[in-house]
Write an enzyme that holds these catalytic residues in place. Structure first.
Site, PDB file in Angstrom:
ATOM      1  N   LYS A  88       0.846  -1.208   0.000  1.00  0.00           N
ATOM      2  CA  LYS A  88       0.000   0.000   0.000  1.00  0.00           C
ATOM      3  C   LYS A  88       0.881   1.258   0.000  1.00  0.00           C
ATOM      4  O   LYS A  88       0.666   2.167  -0.792  1.00  0.00           O
ATOM      5  CB  LYS A  88      -0.885   0.006   1.236  1.00  0.00           C
ATOM      6  CG  LYS A  88      -1.613   1.334   1.489  1.00  0.00           C
ATOM      7  CD  LYS A  88      -2.587   1.256   2.654  1.00  0.00           C
ATOM      8  CE  LYS A  88      -1.932   1.529   3.974  1.00  0.00           C
ATOM      9  NZ  LYS A  88      -1.634   2.952   4.249  1.00  0.00           N
ATOM     10  N   ASN A  89       1.890   1.278   0.867  1.00  0.00           N
ATOM     11  CA  ASN A  89       2.668   2.501   1.061  1.00  0.00           C
ATOM     12  C   ASN A  89       3.766   2.708   0.019  1.00  0.00           C
ATOM     13  O   ASN A  89       4.499   3.683   0.088  1.00  0.00           O
ATOM     14  CB  ASN A  89       3.226   2.554   2.487  1.00  0.00           C
ATOM     15  CG  ASN A  89       2.107   2.738   3.508  1.00  0.00           C
ATOM     16  OD1 ASN A  89       0.962   3.045   3.133  1.00  0.00           O
ATOM     17  ND2 ASN A  89       2.393   2.512   4.772  1.00  0.00           N
ATOM     18  N   CYS A 137      -5.793   7.968   9.479  1.00  0.00           N
ATOM     19  CA  CYS A 137      -5.851   7.284  10.782  1.00  0.00           C
ATOM     20  C   CYS A 137      -5.696   8.280  11.937  1.00  0.00           C
ATOM     21  O   CYS A 137      -4.944   9.226  11.854  1.00  0.00           O
ATOM     22  CB  CYS A 137      -4.739   6.255  10.882  1.00  0.00           C
ATOM     23  SG  CYS A 137      -4.944   4.902   9.738  1.00  0.00           S
ATOM     24  N   ARG A 177      -1.108  14.491  13.220  1.00  0.00           N
ATOM     25  CA  ARG A 177      -0.781  14.407  11.794  1.00  0.00           C
ATOM     26  C   ARG A 177      -0.635  15.822  11.182  1.00  0.00           C
ATOM     27  O   ARG A 177      -1.329  16.171  10.238  1.00  0.00           O
ATOM     28  CB  ARG A 177      -1.794  13.599  11.001  1.00  0.00           C
ATOM     29  CG  ARG A 177      -2.203  12.276  11.581  1.00  0.00           C
ATOM     30  CD  ARG A 177      -1.121  11.239  11.731  1.00  0.00           C
ATOM     31  NE  ARG A 177      -0.543  10.696  10.530  1.00  0.00           N
ATOM     32  CZ  ARG A 177      -1.032   9.677   9.829  1.00  0.00           C
ATOM     33  NH1 ARG A 177      -2.183   9.179  10.183  1.00  0.00           N
ATOM     34  NH2 ARG A 177      -0.401   9.212   8.765  1.00  0.00           N
ATOM     35  N   ASP A 235       4.056   0.615  12.290  1.00  0.00           N
ATOM     36  CA  ASP A 235       2.855  -0.043  11.759  1.00  0.00           C
ATOM     37  C   ASP A 235       2.743  -1.497  12.213  1.00  0.00           C
ATOM     38  O   ASP A 235       1.699  -2.122  12.010  1.00  0.00           O
ATOM     39  CB  ASP A 235       2.845   0.018  10.226  1.00  0.00           C
ATOM     40  CG  ASP A 235       2.627   1.434   9.725  1.00  0.00           C
ATOM     41  OD1 ASP A 235       2.841   1.675   8.528  1.00  0.00           O
ATOM     42  OD2 ASP A 235       2.284   2.301  10.543  1.00  0.00           O
ATOM     43  N   ARG A 266      -8.949  -0.939   4.208  1.00  0.00           N
ATOM     44  CA  ARG A 266      -8.114   0.139   3.642  1.00  0.00           C
ATOM     45  C   ARG A 266      -6.717  -0.382   3.356  1.00  0.00           C
ATOM     46  O   ARG A 266      -6.042   0.059   2.446  1.00  0.00           O
ATOM     47  CB  ARG A 266      -8.016   1.327   4.607  1.00  0.00           C
ATOM     48  CG  ARG A 266      -9.237   2.224   4.656  1.00  0.00           C
ATOM     49  CD  ARG A 266      -8.965   3.445   5.514  1.00  0.00           C
ATOM     50  NE  ARG A 266      -7.759   4.145   5.045  1.00  0.00           N
ATOM     51  CZ  ARG A 266      -7.078   5.005   5.806  1.00  0.00           C
ATOM     52  NH1 ARG A 266      -7.454   5.262   7.043  1.00  0.00           N
ATOM     53  NH2 ARG A 266      -5.998   5.613   5.334  1.00  0.00           N
TER      54      ARG A 266
END
Ligand code: EPZ
Length: 435
Positions: A28-29, A123, A128, A321, A414
Site C-alpha cells: 500500500k505505502n 488514521c 498528523r 505499523d 483500507r
C-alpha cells in the site's frame, strides 16, 4: 456510503491450528506515492501487482477527480494518463479520507504551478500536522495561503526553485513529496534527514527509470537534479513491491497461532528486525529469497517464549505499523515486555480493548506500555480505530477463547486485501457479516 459490516471470528483458544500458505500483496505505502507521481509525467503509466484495497481506490478517485484518465484494467492493473488533468484543486472529501493525499500536492504543484487542498484525514494515530510540507514548499519558492482547513499553494511563475531542505523530523510522505516535486524544480535539490523506508527507494527507482536523476534514496541524504521537462514512462510498467507490513502482520499471527505456515511473495529482508526479535523470543522462523516459513510450531508453547523490549523507530528500526500486532504477541509470552511508541503520540489507545479481552497492560505514558504475559484473551466486540490496530484485533480474536466481533471493517479493508478469505485459507474461522 461505507457498508456496515463486521468480522466474526471464532477464537482458537491458544491452539496453534493454522496451516498453509498466505501470499503477500503489493505494498500500500509504495503504490500510493507511485500513483501520486502521475502528474509529473507527460504520458500514461501502467501499474501492476496492485493490492485490491480501499486506499488504492481512494487514490485512484482523487487523481481521476483532477481530470486524469484512470483505467482499471483488472483488480491488479491500472493505467493513469495525466494528460487530461484540468484542475489544481484536490477533492476535499477524498483528501479527508486519505492521509496519503498529501503526497499528491508535490507533483500537482510541480505540474500546475498551483495546488489547493484540505488538511488530509486518515488514521487517528496522532495530530498528523503538515508543517514540514508547508515549510518545504516555501523553501522551494512557493507562496502558502491557508483559509480555514484549506491550503492554497502557488509556485513561482518560472517554476519551483531547487532547495536544500533539512527535515526537522524524519517523515516518510514528506520525503516522497519533495523527492517528486524536486524532479521538476530548477536546479539541484538536497533533502537531509530524509526517511529511508524501502518504499522511498522503490519510488526513486520508478522516477529514475522515467527520466529523473535522483541519488541517495534509502539514505538520509537525497539529491535530485531537477529539469523543466516532464517525466516519460514510454511504456514502462510499474510493479508494486511486496507489502512488508502485511508480511510482518501475518508472521506475528503465524508465531501465535500457526503450526506450519508459509508466507510467500514477500521480501524477508524488509522485516528482518521483526524476524530477529521473534527468533530472540523463541519462534522457529526460516527464510528464503521471497518466503518466510514457520514450521513445527505446534510444539513451541507460547508461554515459554521470552519477553521483549520494543522501540518503534524509522526504517530500518522496528516499524510503528507493526507495533499493535506485536503488542498482541507480547500478551502471550512469559514475562514483562515493554513497548515504546516513539513516532506517533496517539497510537497506543487500542490497548484498552486488549485489556477488556483480558490482557495485562499498564500504560506508563502516551508513548510507553508494559505488558505482562501470558494472559488468556477472551472474545469480545471490538472497534478498530485504525488500519493496523484493526489487524491487531483480528490477531487477538484469532487466539482468544470464544467469539469476537470486529466493527469498522472499512479500516481493515483500507490496508489489507480480502483479509477474511486469505485467513480462511489457512484455517481461521472468520466471516464477514453485514450488520
Ligand atoms: C507514513 O505516514 C505511512 N503512511 C504510515 O503508515 C506510517 O505509520 C508512517 O509513515 C511512519 O512510518 C504512508 O506511507 C501512506 P510521517 P506519514 O510523516 O508519512 C510527524 C499505515 O497504516 N510529522 O513519517 O504520514 C508525524 O506527526 C500508515 O499504513 C510532523 O510533525 O508519517 C509523526 O509524528 C499509518 N509534521 C512523524 O512526523 C509533518 O508535516 C512521522 O510521521 C509531517 C509529519
Amino acid at each position: 456510503m461505507i457498508p456496515r459490516e463486521q468480522f466474526h471470528i471464532s477464537g482458537l483458544a491458544g491452539e496453534k491450528a493454522l496451516s498453509g500458505t498466505i501470499p503477500i500483496r503489493g505494498a500500500k505505502n509504495a503504490v500510493l506515492p507511485a500513483m501520486a507521481a502521475a502528474p509529473l509525467f507527460a504520458d500514461a503509466l501502467t501499474y501492476t501487482n496492485l493490492p485490491d484495497i480501499e486506499d488504492v481506490g481512494r487514490m485512484s478517485e482523487l487523481i481521476e477527480a483532477s481530470g486524469a484518465h484512470v483505467d482499471r484494467q483488472s483488480i491488479r492493473r491500472t493505467t493513469i494518463d495525466p494528460r487530461y488533468i484540468n484542475t489544481h484543486a484536490l477533492s476535499d472529501d477524498l483528501s479527508k479520507r486519505l492521509r496519503a493525499s498529501i503526497i499528491l500536492t508535490g507533483p500537482m504543484l510541480a505540474r500546475c504551478g498551483r495546488v489547493s487542498f484540505a488538511h488530509p484525514g486518515g488514521c487517528v494515530i496522532g495530530a498528523r500536522p503538515i508543517d514540514i510540507f508547508l515549510d518545504g514548499f516555501r523553501k522551494m519558492g512557493a507562496r502558502v495561503r491557508r483559509r480555514g482547513e484549506r491550503y492554497d499553494i502557488h509556485a513561482p511563475d518560472d517554476g519551483l526553485y531547487a532547495a536544500d531542505i533539512f527535515f526537522k523530523l524524519v517523515s516518510v510522505t514528506a520525503t516522497e513529496t519533495f523527492m517528486m516535486a524536486a524532479t521538476r524544480a530548477r536546479g539541484t535539490t538536497v533533502l537531509r534527514n530524509a526517511a529511508m523506508e524501502p518504499e522511498i527507494e522503490d519510488l526513486a527507482n520508478l522516477l529514475n527509470t522515467c527520466g529523473a536523476r535522483i541519488e541517495g534514496a534509502g539514505t538520509p541524504t537525497i539529491t535530485i537534479h531537477g529539469r523543466k521537462q516532464p517525466l516519460r514512462a514510454r511504456g514502462h510498467t510499474y510493479r508494486a513491491m511486496p507489502d512488508r507490513i502485511e508480511a510482518g502482520s501475518f508472521l506475528i499471527l503465524a508465531a501465535l497461532a500457526g503450526d506450519d505456515i508459509r508466507i510467500t511473495h514477500c521480501n524477508p529482508k524488509h522485516v528482518d528486525i521483526l524476524i530477529e526479535l521473534l527468533r530472540e523470543s523463541g519462534v522457529p522462523i526460516e527464510t528464503e529469497r521471497s518466503a518466510i516459513t514457520i514450521s513445527g510450531n505446534r510444539r513451541v508453547r507460547t508461554d515459554t517464549l521470552t519477553p521483549l523490549s520494543i522501540r518503534t523507530h524509522e526504517y530500518p528500526g522496528f516499524p510503528t505499523d507493526l507495533q499493535a500486532p506485536m503488542t498482541v504477541f507480547l500478551t502471550q509470552v512469559n514475562g514483562e515486555s515493554v513497548v515504546f511508541e516513539t513516532i506517533f503520540e496517539n497510537r497506543l489507545n487500542y490497548t484498552q480493548d486488549l485489556i477488556t479481552m483480558g490482557a495485562d497492560i499498564t500504560m506508563w505514558d502516551p508513548h510507553r506500555i508494559m505488558i505482562r504475559g501470558p494472559q488468556t484473551l477472551r472474545g469480545h466486540e471490538l472497534d478498530g480505530p485504525d488500519i493496523r490496530a484493526g489487524l491487531a484485533f483480528i490477531i487477538a480474536a484469532a487466539i482468544a477463547k470464544g467469539e469476537s466481533l470486529i466493527n469498522n471493517t472499512y479500516y481493515i479493508d483500507r490496508g489489507y486485501e480480502r483479509i477474511e478469505t486469505r485467513l480462511q485459507d489457512i484455517g481461521l474461522d472468520i466471516t464477514r457479516v453485514a450488520v
